[in-house]
Design a protein around this motif. Structure first.
Motif, PDB file in Angstrom:
ATOM      1  N   LYS A   1     -12.942   4.060  -4.915  1.00  0.00           N
ATOM      2  CA  LYS A   1     -11.540   3.994  -5.300  1.00  0.00           C
ATOM      3  C   LYS A   1     -10.939   2.700  -4.787  1.00  0.00           C
ATOM      4  CE  LYS A   1      -7.110   6.411  -4.917  1.00  0.00           C
ATOM      5  NZ  LYS A   1      -6.374   7.536  -4.295  1.00  0.00           N
ATOM      6  N   ALA A   2     -10.423   1.892  -5.711  1.00  0.00           N
ATOM      7  CA  ALA A   2      -9.852   0.600  -5.322  1.00  0.00           C
ATOM      8  C   ALA A   2      -8.503   0.795  -4.638  1.00  0.00           C
ATOM      9  CB  ALA A   2      -9.685  -0.291  -6.545  1.00  0.00           C
ATOM     10  N   GLY A   3      -8.207  -0.069  -3.662  1.00  0.00           N
ATOM     11  CA  GLY A   3      -6.894  -0.072  -3.024  1.00  0.00           C
ATOM     12  C   GLY A   3      -5.944  -0.969  -3.785  1.00  0.00           C
ATOM     13  N   ILE A   4      -4.793  -1.224  -3.181  1.00  0.00           N
ATOM     14  CA  ILE A   4      -3.788  -2.110  -3.784  1.00  0.00           C
ATOM     15  C   ILE A   4      -3.270  -3.038  -2.699  1.00  0.00           C
ATOM     16  CG2 ILE A   4      -1.536  -2.258  -4.937  1.00  0.00           C
ATOM     17  CD1 ILE A   4      -2.022   0.563  -6.016  1.00  0.00           C
TER      18      ILE A   4
ATOM     19  N   ASP B   1      -0.226 -11.743  -1.378  1.00  0.00           N
ATOM     20  CA  ASP B   1      -0.599 -12.492  -0.179  1.00  0.00           C
ATOM     21  C   ASP B   1      -1.466 -11.679   0.788  1.00  0.00           C
ATOM     22  OD1 ASP B   1       1.560 -10.864   0.282  1.00  0.00           O
ATOM     23  OD2 ASP B   1       2.656 -12.270   1.545  1.00  0.00           O
ATOM     24  N   GLY B   2      -1.984 -10.519   0.316  1.00  0.00           N
ATOM     25  CA  GLY B   2      -3.065  -9.860   1.045  1.00  0.00           C
ATOM     26  C   GLY B   2      -2.709  -8.714   1.973  1.00  0.00           C
ATOM     27  N   TYR B   3      -1.488  -8.167   1.883  1.00  0.00           N
ATOM     28  CA  TYR B   3      -1.122  -7.013   2.707  1.00  0.00           C
ATOM     29  C   TYR B   3      -1.435  -5.735   1.937  1.00  0.00           C
ATOM     30  CZ  TYR B   3       1.047 -10.364   5.804  1.00  0.00           C
ATOM     31  OH  TYR B   3       1.249 -11.418   6.665  1.00  0.00           O
ATOM     32  N   VAL B   4      -2.097  -4.800   2.587  1.00  0.00           N
ATOM     33  CA  VAL B   4      -2.602  -3.602   1.913  1.00  0.00           C
ATOM     34  C   VAL B   4      -1.477  -2.583   1.722  1.00  0.00           C
ATOM     35  CG1 VAL B   4      -4.259  -1.705   2.017  1.00  0.00           C
ATOM     36  CG2 VAL B   4      -4.895  -3.962   2.889  1.00  0.00           C
ATOM     37  N   ILE B   5      -1.196  -2.263   0.470  1.00  0.00           N
ATOM     38  CA  ILE B   5      -0.188  -1.254   0.143  1.00  0.00           C
ATOM     39  C   ILE B   5      -0.824   0.123   0.100  1.00  0.00           C
ATOM     40  CG2 ILE B   5       1.455  -0.483  -1.623  1.00  0.00           C
ATOM     41  CD1 ILE B   5       2.252  -3.013  -0.119  1.00  0.00           C
ATOM     42  N   ASP B   6      -1.985   0.205  -0.486  1.00  0.00           N
ATOM     43  CA  ASP B   6      -2.730   1.466  -0.526  1.00  0.00           C
ATOM     44  C   ASP B   6      -4.183   1.158  -0.205  1.00  0.00           C
ATOM     45  OD1 ASP B   6      -3.215   4.277  -1.128  1.00  0.00           O
ATOM     46  OD2 ASP B   6      -4.245   3.547  -2.924  1.00  0.00           O
ATOM     47  N   GLY B   7      -4.720   1.841   0.817  1.00  0.00           N
ATOM     48  CA  GLY B   7      -6.119   1.611   1.190  1.00  0.00           C
ATOM     49  C   GLY B   7      -6.292   1.141   2.622  1.00  0.00           C
ATOM     50  N   ASN B   8      -5.250   1.263   3.452  1.00  0.00           N
ATOM     51  CA  ASN B   8      -5.366   0.837   4.856  1.00  0.00           C
ATOM     52  C   ASN B   8      -6.495   1.574   5.579  1.00  0.00           C
ATOM     53  OD1 ASN B   8      -2.959  -1.033   5.930  1.00  0.00           O
ATOM     54  ND2 ASN B   8      -2.163   0.272   4.298  1.00  0.00           N
ATOM     55  N   ARG B   9      -6.549   2.895   5.387  1.00  0.00           N
ATOM     56  CA  ARG B   9      -7.577   3.666   6.102  1.00  0.00           C
ATOM     57  C   ARG B   9      -8.968   3.337   5.570  1.00  0.00           C
ATOM     58  NH1 ARG B   9      -9.898   8.750   6.580  1.00  0.00           N
ATOM     59  NH2 ARG B   9      -9.252   9.281   4.478  1.00  0.00           N
ATOM     60  N   ARG B  10      -9.077   3.147   4.259  1.00  0.00           N
ATOM     61  CA  ARG B  10     -10.370   2.760   3.682  1.00  0.00           C
ATOM     62  C   ARG B  10     -10.836   1.426   4.264  1.00  0.00           C
ATOM     63  NH1 ARG B  10      -8.472   3.227  -2.231  1.00  0.00           N
ATOM     64  NH2 ARG B  10      -6.682   4.173  -1.213  1.00  0.00           N
ATOM     65  N   MET B  11      -9.898   0.483   4.396  1.00  0.00           N
ATOM     66  CA  MET B  11     -10.282  -0.824   4.943  1.00  0.00           C
ATOM     67  C   MET B  11     -10.722  -0.681   6.406  1.00  0.00           C
ATOM     68  SD  MET B  11      -8.316  -4.485   4.697  1.00  0.00           S
ATOM     69  CE  MET B  11      -7.040  -4.310   5.946  1.00  0.00           C
ATOM     70  N   SER B  12     -10.042   0.201   7.158  1.00  0.00           N
ATOM     71  CA  SER B  12     -10.436   0.400   8.562  1.00  0.00           C
ATOM     72  C   SER B  12     -11.838   0.995   8.653  1.00  0.00           C
ATOM     73  CB  SER B  12      -9.418   1.302   9.272  1.00  0.00           C
ATOM     74  OG  SER B  12      -9.545   2.653   8.866  1.00  0.00           O
ATOM     75  N   ILE B  13     -12.181   1.883   7.730  1.00  0.00           N
ATOM     76  CA  ILE B  13     -13.500   2.516   7.749  1.00  0.00           C
ATOM     77  C   ILE B  13     -14.582   1.532   7.309  1.00  0.00           C
ATOM     78  CG2 ILE B  13     -14.912   4.285   6.602  1.00  0.00           C
ATOM     79  CD1 ILE B  13     -12.387   6.085   6.722  1.00  0.00           C
TER      80      ILE B  13
ATOM     81  N   VAL C   1      -9.911  -4.146  -4.453  1.00  0.00           N
ATOM     82  CA  VAL C   1      -8.453  -3.962  -4.477  1.00  0.00           C
ATOM     83  C   VAL C   1      -7.849  -4.474  -5.772  1.00  0.00           C
ATOM     84  CG1 VAL C   1      -8.033  -4.000  -1.980  1.00  0.00           C
ATOM     85  CG2 VAL C   1      -8.205  -6.167  -3.234  1.00  0.00           C
ATOM     86  N   GLY C   2      -6.801  -3.794  -6.229  1.00  0.00           N
ATOM     87  CA  GLY C   2      -5.960  -4.326  -7.295  1.00  0.00           C
ATOM     88  C   GLY C   2      -4.894  -5.193  -6.655  1.00  0.00           C
ATOM     89  N   ARG C   3      -4.606  -6.333  -7.276  1.00  0.00           N
ATOM     90  CA  ARG C   3      -3.678  -7.298  -6.664  1.00  0.00           C
ATOM     91  C   ARG C   3      -2.373  -7.365  -7.450  1.00  0.00           C
ATOM     92  NH1 ARG C   3      -4.409 -13.847  -6.208  1.00  0.00           N
ATOM     93  NH2 ARG C   3      -3.142 -14.193  -4.323  1.00  0.00           N
ATOM     94  N   LEU C   4      -1.259  -7.138  -6.740  1.00  0.00           N
ATOM     95  CA  LEU C   4       0.056  -7.229  -7.364  1.00  0.00           C
ATOM     96  C   LEU C   4       0.431  -8.687  -7.619  1.00  0.00           C
ATOM     97  CD1 LEU C   4       1.823  -4.627  -5.060  1.00  0.00           C
ATOM     98  CD2 LEU C   4       1.343  -4.304  -7.486  1.00  0.00           C
TER      99      LEU C   4
END
Length: 392
Positions: A109-112, A116-128, A146-149
């Motif tokens: 599942k991709a995050g968002i 400029d690279g701040y995680v909106i959705d997927g912080n816990r996934r990135m930590s894991i 990640v999907g990029r805004l």
């Protein structure tokens, strides 16, 4: 979220331009009421930053920065590591399951992220993923999908996007009631109306529930002041239902126009009982005492609030058992008065209970000689005289 990090945006732009990292996937989002599909990229985690505003761990983050004596800066590696550990510890069992799942089949599942690279959705996934790399040294886990805004996303839209993902009906239980309240407060701080909040999160137009939730948070803040532990929202994490019941007590008190001093004393008593880990449904009985105008019961509650002085923390309560006994005995006395009033038309039941209680008394017990009991004994004798004619 900090102001746009132009240097990091340029780093991400350069990486995308020089590497074949776009994936044949997209992430659907709604921005300003329009549905869009974000392109997905496989980017190095080193290019991204945790979003410390993320509502999923708002209470935990505030507690962490209080311990640290200041904010954590996700752009700094040492602080980023602390945030990573915080995210892992939110729910260790869930983290372990996600860890195993990503290790076996990769990130599905991709995050968002912002541009400029701040995680909106997927912080816990990135930590894991970061932990997986630390544990295995497998380069696969140095990257995240990640999907990029784009550039034109305002704070309000970011809040709606993040909250819409993380406070949806399927996610709200995992989010936690305390973090939900803090997320609503964040919306107010950036100028989002109660009506917008209601529509974004819950899909209804009635804003009363939003106001109730925000008022609940204000009560919790007062409770933390009472505990001399301001902003430590972890102290109230499993007590949100208590404050929901307390709001009902406040409404009843306002409806019957209790005087301000009595309301303040009742608030202090309720805070004391919450800190003693009373069951939240027990608080409902205080509302019934107020509604039935049981002055004697309320006197016990008010005097209970006075006994809270000096025993405002759980550790102190555990150490000073005498104070706890006094508080508990007064609460029991108040509840006995309520129960008697509720059952006042059940004459047979009242007599049965009175006889049952009297049957258990040891008349050889020297406590009966205690001067403090004389008034109670006299009351019982007066009632016995009134009952005599019915027993003939």
């Amino acid at each position: 979220m900090p102001e746009s990090n132009h240097n990091n945006k340029s780093r991400i732009d350069e990486y995308i331009e020089n590497n074949d990292c776009q994936i044949n996937e997209s992430v659907p989002v709604i921005i300003k009421g329009e549905k869009k599909n974000l392109s997905v990229y496989r980017l190095p985690i080193d290019l991204l930053y945790y979003n410390i505003r993320n509502g999923r761990f708002a209470a935990e983050y505030r507690n962490e920065i209080k311990k640290e004596g200041g904010v954590l800066i996700p752009e700094e590696k040492e602080d980023a590591k602390k945030i990573q550990n915080l995210l892992w510890n939110l729910s260790i069992n869930e983290s372990k399951l996600t860890y195993q799942d990503i290790q076996e089949r990769g990130q599905w599942k991709a995050g968002i992220i912002t541009e400029d690279g701040y995680v909106i959705d997927g912080n816990r996934r990135m930590s894991i993923l970061s932990k997986l790399f630390d544990d295995t040294s497998d380069d696969e886990f140095k990257f995240i999908k990640v999907g990029r805004l784009n550039a034109n996303v305002e704070d309000k839209d970011l809040w709606k996007l993040e909250a819409g993902i993380q406070l949806g009906k399927e996610e709200i239980v995992r989010y936690g009631p305390m973090n939900e309240l803090l997320k609503l407060e964040e919306a107010k701080s950036i100028g989002i109306s109660n009506d917008e909040i209601a529509k974004t999160l819950y899909g209804f137009n009635d804003v009363n529930e939003i106001k109730l939730k925000l008022d609940r948070l204000e009560l919790i803040k007062k409770y933390l002041i009472f505990l001399n532990d301001v902003d430590n929202f972890k102290k109230a994490e499993d007590k949100v239902e208590h404050f929901k019941e307390f709001q009902k007590i406040i409404k009843i008190a306002n409806d019957v126009q209790l005087d301000p001093d009595t309301k303040i004393a009742i608030r202090k008593a309720v805070f004391c009982l919450i800190n003693q880990d009373i069951q939240h449904m027990e608080l409902r009985k205080i509302g019934k005492m107020i509604k039935r105008e049981l002055d004697q019961a309320l006197e016990y509650i008010i005097s209970l609030s006075e006994d809270c002085d000096g025993v405002q923390t759980t550790s102190t309560l555990n150490e000073d058992e005498d104070d706890v006994d006094i508080i508990n005995s007064k609460l029991i006395a108040a509840k006995d008065i309520l129960e008697a009033d509720v059952n006042k038309d059940q004459i047979g039941e009242l007599l049965r209970r009175a006889a049952l209680n009297l049957d258990t008394i040891d008349y050889q017990n020297h406590d009966l000689e205690n001067p403090r009991l004389k008034e109670i004994i006299q009351k019982i004798l007066d009632h016995m005289k009134k009952l005599e004619k019915f027993g003939e």
